[in-house]
Every structure is written in structure tokens, then in C-alpha cells.
Scaffold this motif. Structure first.
Motif, PDB file in Angstrom:
ATOM      1  N   UNK A  15       0.822  -1.214   0.000  1.00 32.12           N
ATOM      2  CA  UNK A  15       0.000   0.000   0.000  1.00 32.12           C
ATOM      3  C   UNK A  15       0.850   1.256   0.000  1.00 32.12           C
ATOM      4  N   UNK A  16       1.959   1.253   0.720  1.00 31.53           N
ATOM      5  CA  UNK A  16       2.815   2.447   0.792  1.00 31.53           C
ATOM      6  C   UNK A  16       3.939   2.411  -0.225  1.00 31.53           C
ATOM      7  N   UNK A  17       4.051   1.328  -0.990  1.00 29.92           N
ATOM      8  CA  UNK A  17       5.104   1.213  -1.997  1.00 29.92           C
ATOM      9  C   UNK A  17       4.614   1.847  -3.296  1.00 29.92           C
ATOM     10  N   UNK A  18       4.646   3.157  -3.346  1.00 24.03           N
ATOM     11  CA  UNK A  18       4.196   3.921  -4.500  1.00 24.03           C
ATOM     12  C   UNK A  18       4.958   5.230  -4.549  1.00 24.03           C
ATOM     13  N   UNK A 166      -8.138   1.710   1.123  1.00 20.98           N
ATOM     14  CA  UNK A 166      -7.876   3.126   0.831  1.00 20.98           C
ATOM     15  C   UNK A 166      -8.300   4.048   1.973  1.00 20.98           C
ATOM     16  N   UNK A 167      -9.515   3.907   2.547  1.00 21.31           N
ATOM     17  CA  UNK A 167      -9.868   4.804   3.662  1.00 21.31           C
ATOM     18  C   UNK A 167      -8.988   4.639   4.894  1.00 21.31           C
ATOM     19  N   UNK A 168      -8.218   3.555   4.969  1.00 23.09           N
ATOM     20  CA  UNK A 168      -7.388   3.299   6.144  1.00 23.09           C
ATOM     21  C   UNK A 168      -5.941   3.735   5.952  1.00 23.09           C
ATOM     22  N   UNK A 173      -1.008   5.380   8.497  1.00 22.15           N
ATOM     23  CA  UNK A 173       0.248   6.119   8.528  1.00 22.15           C
ATOM     24  C   UNK A 173       0.378   6.942   9.804  1.00 22.15           C
ATOM     25  N   UNK A 174      -0.726   7.527  10.248  1.00 19.62           N
ATOM     26  CA  UNK A 174      -0.685   8.292  11.496  1.00 19.62           C
ATOM     27  C   UNK A 174      -0.373   7.389  12.685  1.00 19.62           C
ATOM     28  N   UNK A 175      -0.936   6.183  12.687  1.00 17.74           N
ATOM     29  CA  UNK A 175      -0.667   5.253  13.780  1.00 17.74           C
ATOM     30  C   UNK A 175       0.788   4.800  13.780  1.00 17.74           C
ATOM     31  N   UNK A 176       1.340   4.562  12.587  1.00 13.46           N
ATOM     32  CA  UNK A 176       2.746   4.155  12.491  1.00 13.46           C
ATOM     33  C   UNK A 176       3.657   5.266  12.992  1.00 13.46           C
ATOM     34  N   UNK A 181       8.338   5.472  17.301  1.00 11.95           N
ATOM     35  CA  UNK A 181       9.489   5.681  18.203  1.00 11.95           C
ATOM     36  C   UNK A 181       9.518   4.740  19.401  1.00 11.95           C
ATOM     37  N   UNK A 182       8.426   4.069  19.695  1.00 10.44           N
ATOM     38  CA  UNK A 182       8.364   3.220  20.890  1.00 10.44           C
ATOM     39  C   UNK A 182       8.446   1.729  20.556  1.00 10.44           C
ATOM     40  N   UNK A 183       8.652   1.412  19.289  1.00  6.71           N
ATOM     41  CA  UNK A 183       8.725   0.015  18.857  1.00  6.71           C
ATOM     42  C   UNK A 183      10.179  -0.376  18.668  1.00  6.71           C
ATOM     43  N   UNK A 184      10.561  -1.506  19.213  1.00  5.29           N
ATOM     44  CA  UNK A 184      11.916  -2.035  19.066  1.00  5.29           C
ATOM     45  C   UNK A 184      11.925  -3.029  17.928  1.00  5.29           C
ATOM     46  N   UNK A 185      12.781  -2.792  16.955  1.00  7.92           N
ATOM     47  CA  UNK A 185      12.859  -3.653  15.783  1.00  7.92           C
ATOM     48  C   UNK A 185      14.143  -4.465  15.820  1.00  7.92           C
TER      49      UNK A 185
END
Length: 224
Positions: A15-18, A166-168, A173-176, A181-185
Motif C-alpha cells: 500500500x505504501x510502496x508507490x 484506501x480509507x485506512x 500512517x498516522x498510527x505508524x 518511536x516506541x517500537x523495538x525492531x
């Protein structure tokens, strides 16, 4: 369950690969469509009514004129929206955005029922393609084009998922951005970085390991 999580993660990446401009356009359409869809539970406003024109204190004359022009003219765009959703793929996601614009233009004339008409058109198109693909269920794609049921089902599922999400896009993106900053990868290896392997001569082998050649140790002379 793990396969479902992997498929969901893949869908989010697709979805974001554009291109950047298309992602910005997707955010605008996502905000507009999501506010309109959520607004159906609070008075069922039309797509033009959810625009923050009056809230911002802007002139509304053009808004009323546009609403009057849409009446009785744009209902057929619901069918166009269904076809635009049907042609959506991972490499052609812009058609899903234009499909939502078309369905909202149709909804300005016929109301929220435009979404049902668009979904019905999408389902009818998939049914037709499914019937056509029956003739190619045993085809070997070597030197000619064929319509295979399995590929039709996969393409239809992808088109439906990319159109429905699409509506999401904007809320996602706002949730990500919010929780990022608080997610450990876990650490990731850079693309093209060589993998360092320990040479076999430096590995510690226990005595008597199969395949290991033991070298004789020369006798040491005693010091006088």
C-alpha cells in the motif's frame, strides 16, 4: 496464523510502496473517504458536506452550485468505480483512488447506495472473469495468453484488498508515526553486505570429528 500475519504485513508494504506524489494523493483521498464513511453513522452526510468549508469560514456558494450540478448526473459513476476497483493491482494502485473518487461523486447524486452498486459491479466482473477462466483451467502458459481460475481469484482478492484499504491509509500512517518511536525492531542486514563466515581451519572441532584430518604434532626436543 503466521501466514495471515505475513500476508497482512506484505499488504501494508504494498500500500505504501508507490511514488511520493501518489502517496500524498492517497492520503488526501483516504482522509476524505474515511470521514465520509464514518459520517454515515452520524446523519449520513454527502461527500461534499464533509469538506471543512463552512468550518474554515470559506465561501460556500461554489459548494451549493456543485451540489446542484451533481444531482441527477453522476449516479452512473458507481459502475465506473466498480470497474476501477477491479483493475487495481500492486503496480496500479491509482485506479483504487480514482474508484473512490468516482463512488463519492456518484454518492453525491444517489447517496451511500453508490458503494453497493460499485461492489455489485466489482462482483459481477469477477464472476464473468471466473466463468471465462473455466476454459483455461488446464491451459499451459507457454506461448499464448490464458485466463486461469487460480490467477483470477488471486488478482480479484488483491484488487479487493487494495481498494478496501484506501480509507485506512491515512489513519494507518498516522498510527505508524505515533507508535514508531516506541517500537523495538530487530537488526537488519544491509542489502549487499557480505556474510562473514568463520574459516573451517579456525573452527574448534572436538577430537575425532568425522571428516577431520588430524595432523601429527612434531616432537619437541628437551632443552639442555
Amino acid at each position: 496464523m503466521r501466514e495471515k500475519r505475513q500476508e497482512l504485513a506484505r499488504l501494508c508494504r504494498v500500500v505504501v510502496d508507490r511514488p511520493r506524489w501518489e502517496l500524498g494523493f492517497a492520503v488526501v483521498v483516504s482522509v476524505w473517504s474515511s470521514v465520509w464513511v464514518v459520517g454515515q453513522a452520524f446523519g449520513a452526510p454527502s461527500p461534499l458536506e464533509v469538506l471543512p468549508v463552512r468550518w474554515a469560514g470559506l465561501p460556500t456558494g461554489w459548494l451549493d452550485a456543485t451540489r446542484d450540478w451533481f444531482d441527477g448526473r453522476t449516479g452512473f459513476l458507481a459502475v465506473v468505480a466498480g470497474l476501477l476497483w477491479a483493475m487495481t493491482s500492486a503496480r496500479r494502485q491509482a485506479s483504487a483512488l480514482f474508484g473512490w473518487l468516482a463512488v463519492m461523486a456518484a454518492a453525491q447524486d444517489v447517496g451511500y447506495v453508490a458503494v453497493r452498486w460499485a461492489l455489485l459491479t466489482f462482483a459481477a466482473y469477477l464472476a464473468v472473469m471466473g466463468l471465462v477462466s473455466i476454459t483455461g483451467r488446464r491451459a499451459f502458459v507457454v506461448d499464448r495468453i490464458a485466463i486461469i481460475p487460480r490467477d483470477v481469484a488471486r488478482a480479484g482478492a488483491t484488487a479487493m484488498a487494495l481498494s478496501a484499504v484506501v480509507p485506512l491509509v491515512a489513519p494507518g500512517l498516522a498510527l505508524v508515526r505515533l507508535v514508531g518511536p516506541y517500537v523495538t525492531r530487530p537488526p537488519r542486514r544491509r542489502a549487499g553486505a557480505p556474510i562473514v563466515r568463520v574459516p573451517s581451519a579456525e573452527r574448534a572441532h572436538p577430537p575425532g570429528t568425522p571428516g577431520e584430518v588430524l595432523k601429527p604434532v612434531p616432537a619437541q626436543r628437551g632443552s639442555r
